[in-house]
Design a protein around this motif. Structure first.
Motif, PDB file in Angstrom:
ATOM      1  N   LEU A 162       0.789  -1.105  -0.131  1.00 13.52           N
ATOM      2  CA  LEU A 162       0.017  -0.048   0.004  1.00 13.52           C
ATOM      3  C   LEU A 162       0.786   1.041   0.215  1.00 13.52           C
ATOM      4  O   LEU A 162       1.771   1.304   0.836  1.00 13.52           O
ATOM      5  CB  LEU A 162      -0.787   0.027   1.174  1.00 13.52           C
ATOM      6  N   SER A 163       0.674   2.139  -1.158  1.00 12.61           N
ATOM      7  CA  SER A 163       1.342   3.253  -0.852  1.00 12.61           C
ATOM      8  C   SER A 163       0.427   4.439  -1.555  1.00 12.61           C
ATOM      9  O   SER A 163      -0.561   4.160  -2.109  1.00 12.61           O
ATOM     10  CB  SER A 163       2.737   3.298  -1.766  1.00 12.61           C
ATOM     11  N   PHE A 164       0.808   5.884  -1.257  1.00 14.36           N
ATOM     12  CA  PHE A 164      -0.087   6.819  -1.414  1.00 14.36           C
ATOM     13  C   PHE A 164       0.506   7.996  -2.134  1.00 14.36           C
ATOM     14  O   PHE A 164      -0.256   9.031  -2.309  1.00 14.36           O
ATOM     15  CB  PHE A 164      -0.531   7.273  -0.114  1.00 14.36           C
ATOM     16  N   SER A 165       1.614   7.882  -2.669  1.00 15.45           N
ATOM     17  CA  SER A 165       2.385   8.983  -3.660  1.00 15.45           C
ATOM     18  C   SER A 165       3.412   8.252  -4.458  1.00 15.45           C
ATOM     19  O   SER A 165       3.829   7.382  -4.060  1.00 15.45           O
ATOM     20  CB  SER A 165       2.845  10.207  -2.623  1.00 15.45           C
ATOM     21  N   PRO A 166       3.833   8.990  -5.356  1.00 14.93           N
ATOM     22  CA  PRO A 166       4.729   8.198  -6.416  1.00 14.93           C
ATOM     23  C   PRO A 166       6.182   8.159  -5.693  1.00 14.93           C
ATOM     24  O   PRO A 166       6.668   9.035  -5.324  1.00 14.93           O
ATOM     25  CB  PRO A 166       4.890   9.103  -7.656  1.00 14.93           C
ATOM     26  N   MET A 167       6.549   6.856  -5.615  1.00 17.70           N
ATOM     27  CA  MET A 167       7.751   6.512  -4.859  1.00 17.70           C
ATOM     28  C   MET A 167       8.387   5.323  -5.222  1.00 17.70           C
ATOM     29  O   MET A 167       7.835   4.460  -5.952  1.00 17.70           O
ATOM     30  CB  MET A 167       7.584   6.287  -3.350  1.00 17.70           C
ATOM     31  N   ILE A 168       9.611   5.028  -5.048  1.00 22.40           N
ATOM     32  CA  ILE A 168      10.350   3.864  -4.900  1.00 22.40           C
ATOM     33  C   ILE A 168      11.068   3.595  -3.697  1.00 22.40           C
ATOM     34  O   ILE A 168      11.961   4.484  -3.331  1.00 22.40           O
ATOM     35  CB  ILE A 168      11.374   3.779  -6.350  1.00 22.40           C
ATOM     36  N   GLY A 169      10.967   2.220  -3.229  1.00 26.33           N
ATOM     37  CA  GLY A 169      11.799   1.715  -2.202  1.00 26.33           C
ATOM     38  C   GLY A 169      12.489   0.425  -2.611  1.00 26.33           C
ATOM     39  O   GLY A 169      11.416  -0.375  -2.975  1.00 26.33           O
ATOM     40  N   ALA A 170      13.641   0.193  -2.882  1.00 31.69           N
ATOM     41  CA  ALA A 170      14.331  -1.143  -3.182  1.00 31.69           C
ATOM     42  C   ALA A 170      15.425  -1.462  -2.803  1.00 31.69           C
ATOM     43  O   ALA A 170      16.237  -0.584  -2.405  1.00 31.69           O
ATOM     44  CB  ALA A 170      14.133  -0.976  -5.027  1.00 31.69           C
ATOM     45  N   GLN A 171      15.681  -2.777  -2.523  1.00 34.78           N
ATOM     46  CA  GLN A 171      16.843  -3.283  -2.231  1.00 34.78           C
ATOM     47  C   GLN A 171      17.524  -3.941  -3.527  1.00 34.78           C
ATOM     48  O   GLN A 171      17.240  -4.611  -4.258  1.00 34.78           O
ATOM     49  CB  GLN A 171      16.888  -4.207  -1.358  1.00 34.78           C
ATOM     50  N   ASN A 228      29.663  -8.428  -4.281  1.00 31.14           N
ATOM     51  CA  ASN A 228      28.245  -8.783  -3.709  1.00 31.14           C
ATOM     52  C   ASN A 228      27.626  -7.542  -2.530  1.00 31.14           C
ATOM     53  O   ASN A 228      27.136  -7.942  -1.750  1.00 31.14           O
ATOM     54  CB  ASN A 228      27.986 -10.280  -2.829  1.00 31.14           C
ATOM     55  N   ALA A 229      27.439  -6.408  -3.209  1.00 32.51           N
ATOM     56  CA  ALA A 229      27.099  -5.222  -2.545  1.00 32.51           C
ATOM     57  C   ALA A 229      25.623  -5.397  -2.314  1.00 32.51           C
ATOM     58  O   ALA A 229      24.974  -5.768  -3.452  1.00 32.51           O
ATOM     59  CB  ALA A 229      27.355  -4.167  -2.987  1.00 32.51           C
ATOM     60  N   ARG A 230      24.711  -4.902  -1.305  1.00 31.78           N
ATOM     61  CA  ARG A 230      23.506  -4.703  -1.192  1.00 31.78           C
ATOM     62  C   ARG A 230      23.316  -3.034  -0.847  1.00 31.78           C
ATOM     63  O   ARG A 230      23.973  -2.557   0.021  1.00 31.78           O
ATOM     64  CB  ARG A 230      22.974  -5.400  -0.052  1.00 31.78           C
ATOM     65  N   ILE A 231      22.379  -2.423  -1.665  1.00 34.94           N
ATOM     66  CA  ILE A 231      22.102  -1.093  -1.491  1.00 34.94           C
ATOM     67  C   ILE A 231      20.728  -0.660  -1.363  1.00 34.94           C
ATOM     68  O   ILE A 231      19.897  -1.406  -2.031  1.00 34.94           O
ATOM     69  CB  ILE A 231      22.704  -0.423  -2.907  1.00 34.94           C
ATOM     70  N   LEU A 232      20.350   0.033  -0.651  1.00 33.86           N
ATOM     71  CA  LEU A 232      19.022   0.499  -0.620  1.00 33.86           C
ATOM     72  C   LEU A 232      18.784   1.859  -1.683  1.00 33.86           C
ATOM     73  O   LEU A 232      19.478   2.742  -1.303  1.00 33.86           O
ATOM     74  CB  LEU A 232      18.620   1.101   0.944  1.00 33.86           C
ATOM     75  N   LEU A 233      17.600   1.611  -2.368  1.00 34.50           N
ATOM     76  CA  LEU A 233      17.524   2.714  -3.265  1.00 34.50           C
ATOM     77  C   LEU A 233      15.998   3.421  -2.855  1.00 34.50           C
ATOM     78  O   LEU A 233      15.130   2.485  -2.844  1.00 34.50           O
ATOM     79  CB  LEU A 233      17.301   2.394  -4.745  1.00 34.50           C
ATOM     80  N   LEU A 234      15.967   4.480  -2.642  1.00 35.92           N
ATOM     81  CA  LEU A 234      14.549   5.401  -2.244  1.00 35.92           C
ATOM     82  C   LEU A 234      14.635   6.453  -3.159  1.00 35.92           C
ATOM     83  O   LEU A 234      15.438   6.914  -3.530  1.00 35.92           O
ATOM     84  CB  LEU A 234      14.967   5.904  -0.740  1.00 35.92           C
ATOM     85  N   GLY A 235      13.413   6.721  -3.153  1.00 30.70           N
ATOM     86  CA  GLY A 235      13.150   7.939  -4.345  1.00 30.70           C
ATOM     87  C   GLY A 235      11.409   8.222  -4.262  1.00 30.70           C
ATOM     88  O   GLY A 235      10.699   7.520  -3.641  1.00 30.70           O
ATOM     89  N   GLY A 236      11.375   9.292  -4.980  1.00 25.11           N
ATOM     90  CA  GLY A 236      10.022   9.767  -5.050  1.00 25.11           C
ATOM     91  C   GLY A 236       9.796  11.168  -5.575  1.00 25.11           C
ATOM     92  O   GLY A 236      10.915  11.803  -5.650  1.00 25.11           O
ATOM     93  N   THR A 237       8.628  11.660  -6.078  1.00 18.64           N
ATOM     94  CA  THR A 237       8.760  13.033  -6.346  1.00 18.64           C
ATOM     95  C   THR A 237       9.001  13.839  -5.143  1.00 18.64           C
ATOM     96  O   THR A 237       8.367  13.441  -4.363  1.00 18.64           O
ATOM     97  CB  THR A 237       7.137  13.283  -7.238  1.00 18.64           C
ATOM     98  N   PRO A 238       9.594  14.850  -5.459  1.00 19.13           N
ATOM     99  CA  PRO A 238       9.834  15.652  -4.247  1.00 19.13           C
ATOM    100  C   PRO A 238       8.408  16.273  -3.422  1.00 19.13           C
ATOM    101  O   PRO A 238       7.682  16.484  -4.066  1.00 19.13           O
ATOM    102  CB  PRO A 238      10.357  17.056  -4.852  1.00 19.13           C
ATOM    103  N   PHE A 239       8.517  15.911  -2.124  1.00 23.48           N
ATOM    104  CA  PHE A 239       7.094  15.881  -1.380  1.00 23.48           C
ATOM    105  C   PHE A 239       6.927  17.483  -1.376  1.00 23.48           C
ATOM    106  O   PHE A 239       7.564  18.334  -0.625  1.00 23.48           O
ATOM    107  CB  PHE A 239       7.228  15.337  -0.046  1.00 23.48           C
ATOM    108  N   GLU A 240       5.582  17.819  -2.149  1.00 27.33           N
ATOM    109  CA  GLU A 240       5.264  19.503  -2.154  1.00 27.33           C
ATOM    110  C   GLU A 240       4.946  19.842  -0.840  1.00 27.33           C
ATOM    111  O   GLU A 240       4.762  21.126  -0.450  1.00 27.33           O
ATOM    112  CB  GLU A 240       4.272  19.371  -3.196  1.00 27.33           C
ATOM    113  N   GLU A 241       4.286  19.029   0.229  1.00 26.43           N
ATOM    114  CA  GLU A 241       3.539  19.667   1.157  1.00 26.43           C
ATOM    115  C   GLU A 241       4.821  19.872   2.589  1.00 26.43           C
ATOM    116  O   GLU A 241       5.712  19.096   2.471  1.00 26.43           O
ATOM    117  CB  GLU A 241       2.632  18.781   1.772  1.00 26.43           C
ATOM    118  N   ARG A 242       4.837  20.885   3.147  1.00 28.16           N
ATOM    119  CA  ARG A 242       5.612  21.229   4.125  1.00 28.16           C
ATOM    120  C   ARG A 242       5.128  20.456   5.317  1.00 28.16           C
ATOM    121  O   ARG A 242       4.003  20.414   5.665  1.00 28.16           O
ATOM    122  CB  ARG A 242       5.332  22.606   4.561  1.00 28.16           C
TER     123      ARG A 242
END
Ligand code: MN
Length: 297
Positions: A162-171, A228-242
Motif C-alpha cells: 500500500l502506498s499513497f504517492s509516487p515513490m520507489i523503495g528497493a533493495q 556482492n554489495a546490497r544497496i537501498l534505493l529510495l526515491g519519489g517526486t519531491p514532497f510538495e507539502e511542508r
C-alpha cells in the motif's frame, strides 16, 4: 552529475544503537521518505537487541525491512506479525496507531535491517490506520544483480504494498564484479544507502552509513561492486507539502503535534497494544516549537 552525501548519525533506540540517515540537518526528505534508521548486523546469545515498547504514530507509514533475523510487531489494531528477511511489514498510521517492535523470544540470534517512514499526503493522512504484511515482493533480475521492489515502482514493476504517492523503495543486489543498470523515473529524486559490501556509482566510491542524494532528472543508474554489495534505493517526486516531524509524529502544524502528544499521554486516541510485556513509552516533553520543515522545499 553531482552527488551530495551526508553521514548518518548515531542514536540509541532502547538497547539498540542505530545509524540515522534521515532526517539529517541538510536533508529532511527524499521524495516522501522522511526517516531511515539502519541497525545491525549484530549477533546475540540471549535477550532482545530490539525492544521498542508501545509508542504512537500519525501521518506516516512505517516500512520495516530486514536483511537478517526477525522482528515481532504488535499494534493497537490487534495485529501481531513476525517479519523475517525478505518480507515486509507496512503500517499505515493514518490519524492514529500504536505499536511495539521487538526481537521475538525464539530467534536466530542475528539482527540486521532498516526502519523507514513515508510521510502520508494531506488527503489521506487522517484516514483509518491499517497494517499489512507482504511475503513476496517482485524482483527485477539481471545478469549482474537484482532489485527487490519494496515500495512503489521501478522499471514498471510494482510492489504490492500500500502506498499513497509516487515513490520507489528497493533493495539492490550486485553480484561480485557486476555492473547493475537501472532505469529511473526522471521526476523522482533518489537516495542510495549501502547496506553491505562496497559499491561504485559511475566512478564514485560509495561508503556504508552515508546517504547519497541524487537530484531529479536522472534517467538511469549504474552501480558496480567488487564484492556482492546490497544497496537501498529510495526515491519519489519531491514532497510538495511542508511537514513537521516531532518524535513519532508527522504533522503540518505545531498544534496538531501538541494535541497528539497530549492524547497519547492521556491514552485517549492511539489505542492499546496488547501482548507486549512492559510499559509503554512516555512522550518526551514538548518544548518550543516542533522541528522545522524540510529546508530544501
Ligand atoms: Mn514505530
Amino acid at each position: 552529475m553531482t552527488i551530495e552525501s551526508w553521514p548518518a548519525h548515531h542514536a540509541q533506540l532502547g538497547p539498540l544503537t542505530i545509524r540515522r540517515a534521515l532526517p539529517v540537518r541538510q536533508r529532511r526528505m527524499v521524495g516522501p521518505w522522511c526517516f531511515l534508521d539502519r541497525y545491525g548486523p549484530l549477533t546475540f546469545q540471549a535477550g532482545k537487541p530490539m525492544d521498542v515498547a508501545p509508542h504512537p504514530h500519525m501521518g506516516l507509514q512505517t516500512v520495516s525491512w530486514l536483511l537478517d533475523g526477525e522482528v515481532l510487531h504488535r499494534d493497537s489494531l490487534g495485529f501481531e506479525s513476525l517479519i523475517v528477511a525478505g518480507e515486509l511489514n507496512v503500517m499505515t498510521s493514518g490519524r492514529a496507531i500504536a505499536h511495539s517492535e521487538e526481537t521475538p523470544g525464539r530467534s536466530s540470534g542475528v539482527l540486521n535491517g532498516v526502519q523507514l517512514w513515508v510521510a502520508l499526503p494531506d488527503a489521506v493522512r487522517n484516514s483509518d490506520p491499517a497494517f499489512n504484511h507482504y511475503h513476496d515482493l517482485p524482483v527485477i533480475e539481471s545478469r549482474d544483480g537484482s532489485a527487490t521492489v519494496i515500495m512503489g515502482a521501478l522499471e514498471g514493476v510494482h510492489s504490492p504494498a500500500l502506498s499513497f504517492s509516487p515513490m520507489i523503495g528497493a533493495q539492490l543486489s550486485i553480484v561480485r564484479g557486476g555492473e547493475l543498470w537501472l532505469d529511473l523515473n526522471r521526476r523522482f529524486e533518489h537516495a542510495l544507502f549501502v547496506l553491505d559490501g562496497s559499491a561504485t556509482l559511475e566512478g564514485e566510491q560509495l561508503s556504508p552509513d552515508i546517504l547519497y542524494y541524487l537530484a531529479p532528472d536522472r534517467a538511469e543508474l549504474s552501480l558496480s561492486s567488487p564484492d556482492n554489495a546490497r544497496i537501498l534505493l529510495l526515491g519519489g517526486t519531491p514532497f510538495e507539502e511542508r511537514i513537521l516531524m516531532w518524535w513519532n509524529f508527522v504533522a503540518r502544524t505545531h498544534d496538531e503535534i501538541e494535541r497528539a502528544r497530549s492524547e497519547w499521554q492521556t491514552g485517549t486516541r492511539f489505542g492499546e497494544v496488547k501482548g507486549y510485556a512492559g510499559a509503554r513509552i512516555d512522550a518526551p516533553a514538548l518544548t518550543g516549537r516542533a522541528a522545522p520543515p524540510n529546508p530544501a522545499s
